[in-house]
Design a protein around this motif. Sequence first.
Motif, mmCIF file in Angstrom:
data_model
loop_
_atom_site.group_PDB
_atom_site.id
_atom_site.type_symbol
_atom_site.label_atom_id
_atom_site.label_comp_id
_atom_site.label_asym_id
_atom_site.label_seq_id
_atom_site.Cartn_x
_atom_site.Cartn_y
_atom_site.Cartn_z
ATOM 1 N N ILE A 1 0.832 -1.202 0.000
ATOM 2 C CA ILE A 1 0.000 0.000 0.000
ATOM 3 C C ILE A 1 0.867 1.252 0.000
ATOM 4 O O ILE A 1 0.535 2.253 -0.646
ATOM 5 C CB ILE A 1 -0.962 -0.027 1.201
ATOM 6 N N ASP A 2 1.989 1.197 0.679
ATOM 7 C CA ASP A 2 2.889 2.347 0.734
ATOM 8 C C ASP A 2 3.391 2.744 -0.654
ATOM 9 O O ASP A 2 3.685 3.914 -0.903
ATOM 10 C CB ASP A 2 4.076 2.033 1.640
ATOM 11 N N ASP A 3 3.460 1.797 -1.577
ATOM 12 C CA ASP A 3 3.921 2.087 -2.942
ATOM 13 C C ASP A 3 2.924 2.949 -3.717
ATOM 14 O O ASP A 3 3.264 3.480 -4.784
ATOM 15 C CB ASP A 3 4.161 0.785 -3.711
ATOM 16 N N LEU A 4 1.697 3.093 -3.194
ATOM 17 C CA LEU A 4 0.681 3.870 -3.904
ATOM 18 C C LEU A 4 0.867 5.375 -3.743
ATOM 19 O O LEU A 4 0.355 6.158 -4.546
ATOM 20 C CB LEU A 4 -0.718 3.503 -3.387
ATOM 21 N N LYS A 5 1.604 5.781 -2.737
ATOM 22 C CA LYS A 5 1.574 7.189 -2.338
ATOM 23 C C LYS A 5 2.159 8.148 -3.368
ATOM 24 O O LYS A 5 1.822 9.330 -3.361
ATOM 25 C CB LYS A 5 2.280 7.364 -1.000
ATOM 26 N N THR A 6 2.997 7.659 -4.265
ATOM 27 C CA THR A 6 3.636 8.556 -5.236
ATOM 28 C C THR A 6 2.980 8.500 -6.618
ATOM 29 O O THR A 6 3.515 9.041 -7.579
ATOM 30 C CB THR A 6 5.129 8.220 -5.374
ATOM 31 N N HIS A 7 1.810 7.842 -6.708
ATOM 32 C CA HIS A 7 1.114 7.730 -7.992
ATOM 33 C C HIS A 7 -0.308 8.261 -7.868
ATOM 34 O O HIS A 7 -0.902 8.219 -6.785
ATOM 35 C CB HIS A 7 1.059 6.265 -8.443
ATOM 36 N N PRO A 8 -0.883 8.734 -8.964
ATOM 37 C CA PRO A 8 -2.312 9.073 -8.929
ATOM 38 C C PRO A 8 -3.127 7.809 -8.656
ATOM 39 O O PRO A 8 -2.974 6.803 -9.349
ATOM 40 C CB PRO A 8 -2.579 9.615 -10.343
ATOM 41 N N VAL A 9 -3.965 7.861 -7.637
ATOM 42 C CA VAL A 9 -4.784 6.711 -7.253
ATOM 43 C C VAL A 9 -6.252 7.060 -7.504
ATOM 44 O O VAL A 9 -6.773 8.031 -6.958
ATOM 45 C CB VAL A 9 -4.556 6.350 -5.770
ATOM 46 N N LEU A 10 -6.917 6.262 -8.325
ATOM 47 C CA LEU A 10 -8.304 6.502 -8.717
ATOM 48 C C LEU A 10 -9.201 5.539 -7.943
ATOM 49 O O LEU A 10 -9.056 4.316 -8.058
ATOM 50 C CB LEU A 10 -8.478 6.281 -10.219
#
Length: 265
Positions: free
Chosen positions: A128-137
Amino acid sequence: MKNAKQKSRYLLPLRLTIYSSALFAVVHLYAEQSKLTVAISTDMPPYVMQSGSEGLEVDIVRHALEGYELEFVQMPLSDVQNAVQDKKADVAIGVLVDDGDIFYSDHLVTFVNFAITKKSDDLAIDSIDDLKTHPVLTWQNAYLELGGEFQDLFSPGSEYRSNYHEFGDQAKQVAQFWKADKQVIVIDRSIFEFFTKVMKQPIDSVNYHSLFPPVTEFKASFKDKAIKDSFNKKLKEMCQSGKYVKLLEMYDVELETTVCDKLPQ
């Protein structure tokens, strides 16, 4: 004697009128009590389709509330959650337990959520931590429904909230995913694949990342406890008869476990 007969002749129509009025009142009251306004999300096939007239959730509710006249009212997911509390509906479908003087059913529907990326983007999404630097829809209020770590990362006011984008319409959510690169869509697999096929996009060109709880389950909220109890009873009967599994198959929803496996015996 004559006066008594005349009096009786006049009283009979009066009695019939009173009886008819009382009967009409009872019938009208029953008709009103048998009508239920049901808050449900905007279309998110295969769960809600055709402006709320079809779909897995719709069919489950129709069977579990058989005998009632149902008026489905579509609204954004964020409004569905509090529709009964806000007196906008008698029943709300697909909610989490919250505070308020209302009643909650057993779980009635299961979603299997993934983080999905395009293979061509070659994004390393292992946690989940890998999501923080990408646009999450995501869908509305997803940050409340996918576990504590996801909530900490994307709650209002959090450091990475600007990368988090909610959609009230999941067709638009999927369309946005296919428009741009380097994005991560967080969504139920069946919903994603339905819209992807409709949009004629290649399903085999994506990666599914299992970051979240195996399933996310939702309930229905009710204004009336007796109707909630009846709903639970009918839902259990659907599970025992195999009707629930047949509905899953009809809408091509594949689950390793269903709400039927967790219903109280």
